[in-house]
Structure formats: structure tokens, C-alpha cells
Design a protein around this motif. Structure first.
Motif, PDB file in Angstrom:
ATOM      1  N   GLU A 103     -22.057 -50.490   6.875  1.00 22.41           N
ATOM      2  CA  GLU A 103     -22.244 -51.282   5.656  1.00 22.41           C
ATOM      3  C   GLU A 103     -22.144 -50.421   4.394  1.00 22.41           C
ATOM      4  O   GLU A 103     -22.970 -50.482   3.493  1.00 22.41           O
ATOM      5  CB  GLU A 103     -23.600 -52.006   5.686  1.00 22.41           C
ATOM      6  CG  GLU A 103     -23.595 -53.249   4.822  1.00 22.41           C
ATOM      7  CD  GLU A 103     -24.874 -54.049   4.911  1.00 22.41           C
ATOM      8  OE1 GLU A 103     -25.193 -54.726   3.930  1.00 22.41           O
ATOM      9  OE2 GLU A 103     -25.537 -54.013   5.938  1.00 22.41           O
ATOM     10  N   LYS A 104     -21.126 -49.637   4.328  1.00 19.88           N
ATOM     11  CA  LYS A 104     -20.876 -48.781   3.169  1.00 19.88           C
ATOM     12  C   LYS A 104     -20.046 -49.532   2.144  1.00 19.88           C
ATOM     13  O   LYS A 104     -19.000 -50.086   2.452  1.00 19.88           O
ATOM     14  CB  LYS A 104     -20.126 -47.516   3.622  1.00 19.88           C
ATOM     15  CG  LYS A 104     -19.560 -46.673   2.502  1.00 19.88           C
ATOM     16  CD  LYS A 104     -20.613 -45.851   1.834  1.00 19.88           C
ATOM     17  CE  LYS A 104     -19.988 -44.906   0.797  1.00 19.88           C
ATOM     18  NZ  LYS A 104     -20.964 -44.271  -0.062  1.00 19.88           N
ATOM     19  N   THR A 105     -20.544 -49.589   0.900  1.00 18.70           N
ATOM     20  CA  THR A 105     -19.796 -50.236  -0.165  1.00 18.70           C
ATOM     21  C   THR A 105     -18.712 -49.272  -0.648  1.00 18.70           C
ATOM     22  O   THR A 105     -18.936 -48.451  -1.518  1.00 18.70           O
ATOM     23  CB  THR A 105     -20.720 -50.612  -1.342  1.00 18.70           C
ATOM     24  OG1 THR A 105     -21.772 -51.438  -0.864  1.00 18.70           O
ATOM     25  CG2 THR A 105     -19.950 -51.361  -2.408  1.00 18.70           C
ATOM     26  N   THR A 106     -17.540 -49.356  -0.072  1.00 17.42           N
ATOM     27  CA  THR A 106     -16.457 -48.451  -0.415  1.00 17.42           C
ATOM     28  C   THR A 106     -15.664 -48.978  -1.608  1.00 17.42           C
ATOM     29  O   THR A 106     -15.617 -50.185  -1.858  1.00 17.42           O
ATOM     30  CB  THR A 106     -15.505 -48.285   0.772  1.00 17.42           C
ATOM     31  OG1 THR A 106     -14.912 -49.564   1.068  1.00 17.42           O
ATOM     32  CG2 THR A 106     -16.257 -47.788   1.996  1.00 17.42           C
ATOM     33  N   PRO A 107     -15.017 -48.085  -2.350  1.00 13.36           N
ATOM     34  CA  PRO A 107     -14.146 -48.530  -3.444  1.00 13.36           C
ATOM     35  C   PRO A 107     -13.051 -49.471  -2.958  1.00 13.36           C
ATOM     36  O   PRO A 107     -12.667 -50.409  -3.657  1.00 13.36           O
ATOM     37  CB  PRO A 107     -13.568 -47.220  -3.973  1.00 13.36           C
ATOM     38  CG  PRO A 107     -14.572 -46.184  -3.619  1.00 13.36           C
ATOM     39  CD  PRO A 107     -15.144 -46.622  -2.300  1.00 13.36           C
ATOM     40  N   THR A 108     -12.559 -49.232  -1.729  1.00 12.58           N
ATOM     41  CA  THR A 108     -11.506 -50.091  -1.177  1.00 12.58           C
ATOM     42  C   THR A 108     -11.996 -51.530  -1.032  1.00 12.58           C
ATOM     43  O   THR A 108     -11.290 -52.492  -1.385  1.00 12.58           O
ATOM     44  CB  THR A 108     -11.045 -49.558   0.195  1.00 12.58           C
ATOM     45  OG1 THR A 108     -10.547 -48.233   0.029  1.00 12.58           O
ATOM     46  CG2 THR A 108      -9.956 -50.446   0.782  1.00 12.58           C
ATOM     47  N   LYS A 109     -13.207 -51.683  -0.499  1.00 11.43           N
ATOM     48  CA  LYS A 109     -13.778 -53.015  -0.312  1.00 11.43           C
ATOM     49  C   LYS A 109     -13.969 -53.717  -1.663  1.00 11.43           C
ATOM     50  O   LYS A 109     -13.618 -54.887  -1.831  1.00 11.43           O
ATOM     51  CB  LYS A 109     -15.122 -52.912   0.406  1.00 11.43           C
ATOM     52  CG  LYS A 109     -15.791 -54.249   0.669  1.00 11.43           C
ATOM     53  CD  LYS A 109     -17.193 -54.073   1.207  1.00 11.43           C
ATOM     54  CE  LYS A 109     -17.216 -53.430   2.563  1.00 11.43           C
ATOM     55  NZ  LYS A 109     -18.602 -53.342   3.130  1.00 11.43           N
ATOM     56  N   LEU A 110     -14.514 -52.989  -2.617  1.00 10.96           N
ATOM     57  CA  LEU A 110     -14.769 -53.546  -3.940  1.00 10.96           C
ATOM     58  C   LEU A 110     -13.464 -53.935  -4.634  1.00 10.96           C
ATOM     59  O   LEU A 110     -13.339 -55.034  -5.197  1.00 10.96           O
ATOM     60  CB  LEU A 110     -15.540 -52.529  -4.778  1.00 10.96           C
ATOM     61  CG  LEU A 110     -16.031 -52.968  -6.155  1.00 10.96           C
ATOM     62  CD1 LEU A 110     -16.955 -54.164  -6.055  1.00 10.96           C
ATOM     63  CD2 LEU A 110     -16.745 -51.806  -6.847  1.00 10.96           C
ATOM     64  N   ASN A 111     -12.485 -53.054  -4.582  1.00  9.91           N
ATOM     65  CA  ASN A 111     -11.203 -53.327  -5.233  1.00  9.91           C
ATOM     66  C   ASN A 111     -10.462 -54.494  -4.583  1.00  9.91           C
ATOM     67  O   ASN A 111      -9.754 -55.248  -5.252  1.00  9.91           O
ATOM     68  CB  ASN A 111     -10.320 -52.078  -5.201  1.00  9.91           C
ATOM     69  CG  ASN A 111     -10.842 -50.978  -6.095  1.00  9.91           C
ATOM     70  OD1 ASN A 111     -11.539 -51.252  -7.070  1.00  9.91           O
ATOM     71  ND2 ASN A 111     -10.535 -49.730  -5.766  1.00  9.91           N
ATOM     72  N   ASP A 155     -29.882 -52.681  -7.042  1.00 12.93           N
ATOM     73  CA  ASP A 155     -28.653 -52.177  -7.664  1.00 12.93           C
ATOM     74  C   ASP A 155     -27.457 -52.980  -7.164  1.00 12.93           C
ATOM     75  O   ASP A 155     -27.397 -53.355  -5.986  1.00 12.93           O
ATOM     76  CB  ASP A 155     -28.449 -50.700  -7.342  1.00 12.93           C
ATOM     77  CG  ASP A 155     -29.458 -49.803  -8.032  1.00 12.93           C
ATOM     78  OD1 ASP A 155     -29.986 -50.215  -9.079  1.00 12.93           O
ATOM     79  OD2 ASP A 155     -29.728 -48.701  -7.524  1.00 12.93           O
ATOM     80  N   ALA A 156     -26.509 -53.209  -8.052  1.00 12.06           N
ATOM     81  CA  ALA A 156     -25.366 -54.044  -7.657  1.00 12.06           C
ATOM     82  C   ALA A 156     -24.122 -53.711  -8.461  1.00 12.06           C
ATOM     83  O   ALA A 156     -24.190 -53.268  -9.609  1.00 12.06           O
ATOM     84  CB  ALA A 156     -25.706 -55.519  -7.855  1.00 12.06           C
ATOM     85  N   TYR A 157     -22.962 -53.932  -7.804  1.00 11.27           N
ATOM     86  CA  TYR A 157     -21.691 -54.007  -8.506  1.00 11.27           C
ATOM     87  C   TYR A 157     -21.527 -55.471  -8.891  1.00 11.27           C
ATOM     88  O   TYR A 157     -21.506 -56.350  -8.023  1.00 11.27           O
ATOM     89  CB  TYR A 157     -20.546 -53.555  -7.609  1.00 11.27           C
ATOM     90  CG  TYR A 157     -20.569 -52.086  -7.276  1.00 11.27           C
ATOM     91  CD1 TYR A 157     -20.203 -51.139  -8.236  1.00 11.27           C
ATOM     92  CD2 TYR A 157     -20.952 -51.635  -6.016  1.00 11.27           C
ATOM     93  CE1 TYR A 157     -20.221 -49.790  -7.936  1.00 11.27           C
ATOM     94  CE2 TYR A 157     -20.972 -50.284  -5.714  1.00 11.27           C
ATOM     95  CZ  TYR A 157     -20.603 -49.365  -6.683  1.00 11.27           C
ATOM     96  OH  TYR A 157     -20.636 -48.028  -6.397  1.00 11.27           O
ATOM     97  N   ILE A 158     -21.449 -55.728 -10.174  1.00 10.45           N
ATOM     98  CA  ILE A 158     -21.400 -57.098 -10.679  1.00 10.45           C
ATOM     99  C   ILE A 158     -19.977 -57.423 -11.122  1.00 10.45           C
ATOM    100  O   ILE A 158     -19.456 -56.826 -12.064  1.00 10.45           O
ATOM    101  CB  ILE A 158     -22.375 -57.298 -11.848  1.00 10.45           C
ATOM    102  CG1 ILE A 158     -23.799 -56.901 -11.422  1.00 10.45           C
ATOM    103  CG2 ILE A 158     -22.343 -58.757 -12.325  1.00 10.45           C
ATOM    104  CD1 ILE A 158     -24.777 -56.823 -12.585  1.00 10.45           C
ATOM    105  N   LEU A 218     -32.548 -45.199  -0.635  1.00 10.29           N
ATOM    106  CA  LEU A 218     -31.208 -44.821  -0.193  1.00 10.29           C
ATOM    107  C   LEU A 218     -30.239 -45.992  -0.105  1.00 10.29           C
ATOM    108  O   LEU A 218     -29.110 -45.818   0.345  1.00 10.29           O
ATOM    109  CB  LEU A 218     -31.293 -44.153   1.186  1.00 10.29           C
ATOM    110  CG  LEU A 218     -32.165 -42.901   1.262  1.00 10.29           C
ATOM    111  CD1 LEU A 218     -32.340 -42.480   2.716  1.00 10.29           C
ATOM    112  CD2 LEU A 218     -31.563 -41.770   0.462  1.00 10.29           C
ATOM    113  N   ALA A 219     -30.668 -47.176  -0.500  1.00  8.21           N
ATOM    114  CA  ALA A 219     -29.831 -48.364  -0.304  1.00  8.21           C
ATOM    115  C   ALA A 219     -28.579 -48.336  -1.178  1.00  8.21           C
ATOM    116  O   ALA A 219     -28.615 -47.956  -2.350  1.00  8.21           O
ATOM    117  CB  ALA A 219     -30.630 -49.625  -0.599  1.00  8.21           C
ATOM    118  N   GLU A 220     -27.456 -48.743  -0.588  1.00  4.53           N
ATOM    119  CA  GLU A 220     -26.208 -48.884  -1.321  1.00  4.53           C
ATOM    120  C   GLU A 220     -26.285 -50.095  -2.249  1.00  4.53           C
ATOM    121  O   GLU A 220     -26.988 -51.066  -1.951  1.00  4.53           O
ATOM    122  CB  GLU A 220     -25.049 -49.091  -0.336  1.00  4.53           C
ATOM    123  CG  GLU A 220     -24.692 -47.867   0.467  1.00  4.53           C
ATOM    124  CD  GLU A 220     -23.947 -46.848  -0.364  1.00  4.53           C
ATOM    125  OE1 GLU A 220     -23.257 -47.230  -1.322  1.00  4.53           O
ATOM    126  OE2 GLU A 220     -24.065 -45.662  -0.053  1.00  4.53           O
TER     127      GLU A 220
END
Length: 265
Positions: free
Chosen positions: A120-128, A212-215, A176-178
């Protein structure tokens, strides 16, 4: 490359070379940990484990029985986590202290942290990929990183897994949460959860008010397709998500796990 500094435990319990066996035994009982870095003036000078204490006098000093720095394997914060995993596999060590170029202790990396780095890693690839999808649908999209209130998170996934949930609670307790990934539209005062349901529920059960979040901000006042699907499933708040125990092949509501969660704290 996933770096050690992203997953190491930063708030490390450590001992002094002048501490005695009885002091470390007390720390073991308090923390349930079995291995501790030995630190003097911020510098790593050794490591001691529960095995080193066997048959030792309770007043013996740790400096007399610790593994000394020159005989230790350590890692750096910018090391690739996969390399640390290989070292652990070859040597059998389950914990590696993390130091800087001046041998200052920065953290500790465990085999659990290595495994966690691959889940469950929030990768740049997933976000993009998510951003690109909505741009291709014709939406005006903006991205920012911030903090969102847990009570205003609207889920889009109907179930999560109990074992992974406990792992996320472990991460939250250690900071440590992503970040999760959410979408914010003009339609309402809430955040549509796209990625990170285990983390969000762990936060909810732990009574942590923010996460924390990418919005991803989308310039529309119309409901999104993913939002409509969630509504059809009756998903309005995090309390609507079912927690599945794969071993028992059944599910239970969040509030039924209250006693288990309380036990973890």
C-alpha cells in the motif's frame, strides 16, 4: 527507489553503555522490544538484545556485553529498502540501526518495515495515473498536499482486511503512515477517498482527527462516477466499511472490533 528514511522508525528506544542489565530488562517489559541500540552522546556505540542478557548478573553494565559498533551492520537513510532486505536475508538480522555519516543514530529499520514498504505504497505512478484519468475525462485538475479531517472522508471501497488494518494502526502509532489520496470537488464539504482505505479506517478507529493526504481538486459541482457507485453501495462514512477476517471468511462492522483495537493501544 524507496529509501530507508521513508520507513525507518525515528523515535527509537535505546540504552546507554553505562546502563545495567536490570535497566534493559525493565525497558524490554515496557516496550516489548527485544533489541536496543546502545548510544553515547548521540553516537551509536553498539547494540544489545535479549539474548545477550541471558545468565548475566543484573548489575552488569551493558558496555561489557553489547556487540560493539565495529562489529555491527548498519544502514544509511538514503539506502534502497530492497538492499536492506537483502542484507537482512543474508545475515539473519531483523533490525539494523540507521546512522548518518557521523555515526549519529537516526532511526532503526526492521524486517517488518521492509515488508511494509512494499504494501500500500502511495507511489508517484499511482497518483499520476489517477490525475491523468480525470484529465482525460475533460476535468480541470489540480494537486496539493495537505491534511484532511477524518470525519469528512467519504469512502469508495466497501471492505478492508483485518490483518492489514492492524498493520496500519501500528504505522499510525509510530507516525509512519503514508498519505492517502482523496478528491475534492465543488459539490460538497467532504473528500472522496480514492486510495488508502486501510489507513483511513485505522485513523478513524484510533480517534485521530486528521490524516495527511494528496488532495486532487477537480473543478466540478457534479457528482463523479466513483462517487455515484459508492452511494449505491451505501457508503457515506468510514463507519460503513466492513472489516473482513480472511481466516474466518466472514465480515463484521467496525464497532465490533472495538475491543481488539483498544487492546492494541
Amino acid at each position: 527507489m524507496v529509501k530507508v528514511e521513508e520507513y525507518m522508525t525515528k523515535n527509537v528506544d535505546y540504552v546507554s553503555p553505562e546502563d545495567r542489565v536490570k535497566d534493559v530488562i525493565k525497558l524490554i517489559k515496557k516496550t516489548s522490544h527485544d533489541t536496543f541500540p546502545v548510544v553515547s552522546d548521540g553516537k551509536l556505540v553498539g547494540i544489545v538484545s535479549v539474548h545477550d542478557l541471558i545468565d548475566r548478573d543484573e548489575n552488569e553494565k551493558i558496555k561489557n556485553l553489547m556487540i560493539r559498533r565495529e562489529n555491527m551492520i548498519v544502514t544509511r537513510p538514503d539506502t534502497d529498502v530492497r538492499d536492506v532486505g537483502r542484507i537482512m536475508f543474508r545475515t539473519g538480522f531483523s533490525k539494523l540501526p540507521v546512522v548518518d555519516e557521523n555515526n549519529n543514530l537516526l532511526g532503526i529499520m526492521t524486517n517488518t518495515d521492509v515488508i511494509r514498504s512494499q504494501i500500500e505504497k502511495t507511489t508517484p505512478t499511482k497518483l499520476n495515473k489517477i490525475i491523468k484519468t480525470y484529465k482525460n475525462l475533460g476535468y480541470d485538475v489540480k494537486l496539493k498536499k495537505g491534511v484532511v479531517p477524518v470525519e469528512k472522508i467519504k469512502p469508495t471501497q466497501s471492505k478492508i482486511y483485518e490483518d492489514e488494518l492492524f498493520g496500519r494502526i501500528y504505522e499510525l502509532k509510530r507516525g509512519l503512515a503514508e498519505p492517502i489520496i482523496v478528491i475534492k470537488t465543488k459539490k460538497g464539504d467532504y473528500y472522496i477517498l480514492i486510495d488508502g482505505h486501510h489507513r483511513a479506517v485505522a485513523c478513524y478507529l484510533s480517534k485521530i482527527p486528521e490524516l495527511d493526504a494528496y488532495i486532487i481538486e477537480i473543478d466540478t459541482d457534479k457528482p463523479l462516477g466513483i462517487e455515484k457507485t459508492a452511494e449505491k453501495q451505501g457508503l457515506k462514512t468510514l463507519a460503513d466499511i466492513k472489516i473482513v477476517d480472511e481466516d474466518k471468511n466472514n465480515s463484521c462492522e467496525i464497532y465490533e472490533l472495538g475491543s481488539k483495537i483498544a487492546h492494541l493501544h
